[in-house]
Design a protein around this motif. Sequence first.
Motif, PDB file in Angstrom:
ATOM      1  N   ARG A 152      42.641  50.976  43.377  1.00 47.32           N
ATOM      2  CA  ARG A 152      42.290  49.653  43.903  1.00 47.32           C
ATOM      3  C   ARG A 152      42.254  48.631  42.783  1.00 47.32           C
ATOM      4  NH1 ARG A 152      36.621  47.789  46.947  1.00 47.32           N
ATOM      5  NH2 ARG A 152      37.304  45.648  47.409  1.00 47.32           N
ATOM      6  N   LEU A 153      42.825  47.461  43.055  1.00 42.82           N
ATOM      7  CA  LEU A 153      42.750  46.300  42.164  1.00 42.82           C
ATOM      8  C   LEU A 153      42.230  45.134  42.990  1.00 42.82           C
ATOM      9  CD1 LEU A 153      43.294  44.924  39.452  1.00 42.82           C
ATOM     10  CD2 LEU A 153      45.658  44.508  40.199  1.00 42.82           C
ATOM     11  N   SER A 154      41.008  44.715  42.700  1.00 44.56           N
ATOM     12  CA  SER A 154      40.350  43.657  43.474  1.00 44.56           C
ATOM     13  C   SER A 154      40.282  42.393  42.621  1.00 44.56           C
ATOM     14  CB  SER A 154      38.945  44.100  43.888  1.00 44.56           C
ATOM     15  OG  SER A 154      38.373  43.197  44.789  1.00 44.56           O
ATOM     16  N   LEU A 155      40.843  41.274  43.131  1.00 46.30           N
ATOM     17  CA  LEU A 155      41.025  40.071  42.341  1.00 46.30           C
ATOM     18  C   LEU A 155      40.337  38.869  42.982  1.00 46.30           C
ATOM     19  CD1 LEU A 155      44.880  40.471  41.797  1.00 46.30           C
ATOM     20  CD2 LEU A 155      43.085  41.209  40.231  1.00 46.30           C
ATOM     21  N   CYS A 156      39.858  37.985  42.114  1.00 48.65           N
ATOM     22  CA  CYS A 156      39.397  36.666  42.533  1.00 48.65           C
ATOM     23  C   CYS A 156      39.824  35.706  41.430  1.00 48.65           C
ATOM     24  CB  CYS A 156      37.879  36.632  42.745  1.00 48.65           C
ATOM     25  SG  CYS A 156      37.262  35.021  43.266  1.00 48.65           S
TER      26      CYS A 156
ATOM     27  N   ALA B 296      54.623  43.101  44.828  1.00 49.01           N
ATOM     28  CA  ALA B 296      55.147  44.004  43.802  1.00 49.01           C
ATOM     29  C   ALA B 296      54.041  44.865  43.221  1.00 49.01           C
ATOM     30  CB  ALA B 296      55.828  43.191  42.704  1.00 49.01           C
ATOM     31  N   LEU B 297      52.839  44.301  43.049  1.00 48.38           N
ATOM     32  CA  LEU B 297      51.725  45.089  42.543  1.00 48.38           C
ATOM     33  C   LEU B 297      51.342  46.208  43.496  1.00 48.38           C
ATOM     34  CD1 LEU B 297      49.252  42.534  40.909  1.00 48.38           C
ATOM     35  CD2 LEU B 297      50.354  44.479  39.812  1.00 48.38           C
ATOM     36  N   ARG B 298      51.476  45.963  44.790  1.00 43.73           N
ATOM     37  CA  ARG B 298      51.115  47.002  45.771  1.00 43.73           C
ATOM     38  C   ARG B 298      52.075  48.186  45.736  1.00 43.73           C
ATOM     39  NH1 ARG B 298      49.728  42.215  49.068  1.00 43.73           N
ATOM     40  NH2 ARG B 298      47.455  42.160  49.260  1.00 43.73           N
ATOM     41  N   GLU B 299      53.197  48.025  45.065  1.00 47.26           N
ATOM     42  CA  GLU B 299      54.108  49.160  44.922  1.00 47.26           C
ATOM     43  C   GLU B 299      53.566  50.203  43.954  1.00 47.26           C
ATOM     44  OE1 GLU B 299      57.823  47.612  43.704  1.00 47.26           O
ATOM     45  OE2 GLU B 299      58.171  46.441  45.540  1.00 47.26           O
ATOM     46  N   VAL B 300      52.731  49.762  43.014  1.00 51.34           N
ATOM     47  CA  VAL B 300      52.217  50.691  42.005  1.00 51.34           C
ATOM     48  C   VAL B 300      50.698  50.864  42.098  1.00 51.34           C
ATOM     49  CG1 VAL B 300      54.088  50.358  40.362  1.00 51.34           C
ATOM     50  CG2 VAL B 300      52.156  48.774  40.371  1.00 51.34           C
ATOM     51  N   VAL B 301      50.028  50.040  42.922  1.00 45.23           N
ATOM     52  CA  VAL B 301      48.592  50.158  43.146  1.00 45.23           C
ATOM     53  C   VAL B 301      48.372  50.360  44.636  1.00 45.23           C
ATOM     54  CG1 VAL B 301      46.313  49.086  42.895  1.00 45.23           C
ATOM     55  CG2 VAL B 301      48.091  48.646  41.191  1.00 45.23           C
ATOM     56  N   GLU B 302      47.571  51.341  44.967  1.00 49.25           N
ATOM     57  CA  GLU B 302      47.388  51.711  46.373  1.00 49.25           C
ATOM     58  C   GLU B 302      46.800  50.575  47.205  1.00 49.25           C
ATOM     59  OE1 GLU B 302      44.581  54.899  48.679  1.00 49.25           O
ATOM     60  OE2 GLU B 302      45.734  55.654  46.963  1.00 49.25           O
ATOM     61  N   ASN B 303      45.842  49.838  46.657  1.00 47.80           N
ATOM     62  CA  ASN B 303      45.175  48.768  47.410  1.00 47.80           C
ATOM     63  C   ASN B 303      44.959  47.585  46.480  1.00 47.80           C
ATOM     64  OD1 ASN B 303      43.726  47.206  49.185  1.00 47.80           O
ATOM     65  ND2 ASN B 303      41.859  48.418  49.062  1.00 47.80           N
ATOM     66  N   VAL B 304      45.547  46.432  46.825  1.00 46.35           N
ATOM     67  CA  VAL B 304      45.345  45.182  46.082  1.00 46.35           C
ATOM     68  C   VAL B 304      44.753  44.171  47.051  1.00 46.35           C
ATOM     69  CG1 VAL B 304      46.407  43.342  44.734  1.00 46.35           C
ATOM     70  CG2 VAL B 304      47.298  45.675  44.564  1.00 46.35           C
ATOM     71  N   ASP B 305      43.552  43.656  46.753  1.00 48.72           N
ATOM     72  CA  ASP B 305      42.888  42.707  47.655  1.00 48.72           C
ATOM     73  C   ASP B 305      42.337  41.542  46.853  1.00 48.72           C
ATOM     74  OD1 ASP B 305      39.841  43.068  47.093  1.00 48.72           O
ATOM     75  OD2 ASP B 305      40.583  45.127  47.326  1.00 48.72           O
ATOM     76  N   LEU B 306      41.946  40.496  47.577  1.00 46.71           N
ATOM     77  CA  LEU B 306      41.402  39.288  46.978  1.00 46.71           C
ATOM     78  C   LEU B 306      39.955  39.074  47.370  1.00 46.71           C
ATOM     79  CD1 LEU B 306      44.450  36.896  47.540  1.00 46.71           C
ATOM     80  CD2 LEU B 306      43.862  38.187  45.481  1.00 46.71           C
ATOM     81  N   ASP B 307      39.246  40.148  47.589  1.00 50.75           N
ATOM     82  CA  ASP B 307      37.832  40.056  47.993  1.00 50.75           C
ATOM     83  C   ASP B 307      37.003  41.034  47.173  1.00 50.75           C
ATOM     84  OD1 ASP B 307      35.555  39.357  49.349  1.00 50.75           O
ATOM     85  OD2 ASP B 307      35.928  40.703  51.050  1.00 50.75           O
ATOM     86  N   PRO B 308      36.758  40.724  45.916  1.00 53.83           N
ATOM     87  CA  PRO B 308      35.993  41.661  45.069  1.00 53.83           C
ATOM     88  C   PRO B 308      34.526  41.695  45.478  1.00 53.83           C
ATOM     89  CG  PRO B 308      36.390  39.624  43.886  1.00 53.83           C
ATOM     90  CD  PRO B 308      37.174  39.528  45.176  1.00 53.83           C
ATOM     91  N   PRO B 309      33.893  42.843  45.347  1.00 51.72           N
ATOM     92  CA  PRO B 309      32.460  42.939  45.684  1.00 51.72           C
ATOM     93  C   PRO B 309      31.606  42.241  44.638  1.00 51.72           C
ATOM     94  CG  PRO B 309      33.231  45.003  44.750  1.00 51.72           C
ATOM     95  CD  PRO B 309      34.443  44.135  44.917  1.00 51.72           C
ATOM     96  N   GLU B 310      30.413  41.870  45.039  1.00 52.07           N
ATOM     97  CA  GLU B 310      29.474  41.235  44.119  1.00 52.07           C
ATOM     98  C   GLU B 310      28.931  42.262  43.134  1.00 52.07           C
ATOM     99  OE1 GLU B 310      28.506  38.104  43.719  1.00 52.07           O
ATOM    100  OE2 GLU B 310      29.883  37.383  45.278  1.00 52.07           O
ATOM    101  N   MET B 311      28.687  41.802  41.917  1.00 54.54           N
ATOM    102  CA  MET B 311      28.049  42.659  40.919  1.00 54.54           C
ATOM    103  C   MET B 311      26.551  42.668  41.174  1.00 54.54           C
ATOM    104  SD  MET B 311      30.089  41.733  37.386  1.00 54.54           S
ATOM    105  CE  MET B 311      28.897  42.696  36.462  1.00 54.54           C
ATOM    106  N   VAL B 312      26.008  43.822  41.421  1.00 57.55           N
ATOM    107  CA  VAL B 312      24.583  43.958  41.722  1.00 57.55           C
ATOM    108  C   VAL B 312      23.854  44.387  40.458  1.00 57.55           C
ATOM    109  CG1 VAL B 312      22.865  45.109  43.150  1.00 57.55           C
ATOM    110  CG2 VAL B 312      25.123  44.577  44.100  1.00 57.55           C
ATOM    111  N   GLN B 313      22.929  43.534  39.998  1.00 56.43           N
ATOM    112  CA  GLN B 313      22.149  43.873  38.818  1.00 56.43           C
ATOM    113  C   GLN B 313      20.914  44.677  39.199  1.00 56.43           C
ATOM    114  OE1 GLN B 313      21.252  40.229  36.748  1.00 56.43           O
ATOM    115  NE2 GLN B 313      23.174  40.262  35.622  1.00 56.43           N
TER     116      GLN B 313
END
Length: 589
Positions: A543-547, A564-581
């Motif tokens: 998975r590659l998650s981008l914002c 093109a990125l999805r050809e070499v990465v199983e899941n590419v999305d534009l909704d990354p999860p929040e970093m929980v401290q």
Amino acid sequence: MATTAAPPVPCVVGPSQNGARDEEIPRLTLQHLLHPEHWDLPEWNGPHTDVLEGITEKLDILDHSVALLKRYRNSLRPIHKLSPDILALIFLGLAEDQEHPLSSQFGSFSWSYIAHVCHSWRTIALGCAGLWTQLSTRYPDAAVACLERSGDAPLSFVVHSRATTSDSKELIDRVLPHMCRVRHLYVPWLHVYDESGNVSALISSLLDAPAPQLETFYVFRVRDEGICFALPTVFGGNTPRLRILKLAYTYPLMGRLSFGNLQELYIRGRKRNTITMELASLLDMLEACPSLEVLVTIKSRFVITDPLEREDEPLRRIRLDKLRRLDIARCAASVVSILLSRLTIPNCQLSMSVWLERGSDFRFLFGVPDDLCPEHPLRDIRKLAVNYRSSSSSVIIDGRTSSHPFLIVATIGQVTNIGDMPTHSGPMLLSIAKTFDLALLEEFSIAESAYYHPHVGFSKDIWVQAFARMPLLRKLNIRLQNITDSGFCRAILSALSATDAVTGRAVCPHLETITLVEDRTWSSLQWYKFASMRKEQGHPLRRLSLCLPHYENVEDMAETDLAALREVVENVDLDPPEMVQVDFPAAPW
């Protein structure tokens, strides 16, 4: 000791004392009362008469009878199916939830409205000793009533910050004979010592009296000028049941009270007048507290001028199996590391705020010992987050081991010659990787808050050395808020694309997920080459998650290079999860 059992509620109508005379009067039943047309009352069903002798007195008695009938009616309500003992427990819970001991309403009986509901509730409230245990010099009349009605129940006594000899000394003298049953005592720090350095005359007799049942002793802070001082000998130095000790602008010493059953210890200094304690003295106290569960120090500085061990003695080790929270704030990193090297605390979560230092080998110190024992709470870290706060010259290191969370805030002091945070960000990251146990790390996050100066020192070699200490890393989170990141992510990609010079293995072979936020030097070609190489090595990205700002105004994602990125990465999305401290609740003061 007192119990919560309420006294028996008296009957609505007691037995008559008139004997044979009452036998001649027909017994009144509820059926008679429900039919007013059958009542035989003067001036009600008969002719008018001028003879009213005794009628007024009888009507007064009638008022009393009506009150008894209303009491009878109330006794038939469903709430009265509860026994007096159950109601007393409910009242006690209500009183406990009302006010904090340091609030302005403590000791004012704000719960007393329950005694005005009905006769039986009032009887229970007045007879339940546990309800009358909150005393405060702010309400002296109420406190006197508490002393009279509390029986042998344990007491909570608060000396208000504005208490004076003229308005509170009399009440304190009346409480003095009851010190044997005072369980919680709260006094303001300015009354512990007066301007001459002696114990205040207002509470000196209180602090000299024996307190065998005392469980909580709280010296609370007040906005006033003054210096921090050592706690004098209190209660004859003997507090066998003391469990909670909270000291603001003062600190304890051995021999001045008992530590054998202490479970919570809080020490707080002032902003411009921090508490200074010998580390050896703190270790002596911890050694005397085998049941300690919480240790919190704020604005307290520990120094090492007295030896921690004798020359012929081995390294001092103190085991605290019950310690579950250690919170140290604003202390030198080197001293904290020495303290932690002397403690064995296998079940503890750490929260530390330290002043950043550099060792003789130029490595940065974060308060973590060089050699971590197998039971150290910072062993086997599974999740780690490094958040640079350059605007405040600090770095926040938080995460979780296999069993506990931890939080470390390392700040560059104003009087040090270390320099600013962006200048040393790279070497500081390498020091973090070498200091902490990252052999089992599975998730790593790095972030930077908004700042105008780019970070330097994040070279490929730095990242290769850091990632080499994370062989089991599975998830990498990168979150930036800088105007410019100076190729921050490019250096990370270069390091992850490298292979070991000896074994030829890829760096972090188990890496599966990457989250990327606000990379201003984004290159889809570089990421495509990186993902392709990982796939060829047998370590594909899942998975590659981008914002990223590159895709903010794109309407049709099919027109972008993500396909093109999805050809070499199983899941590419534009909704990354929040970093929980890690969320550490503030110390209750």
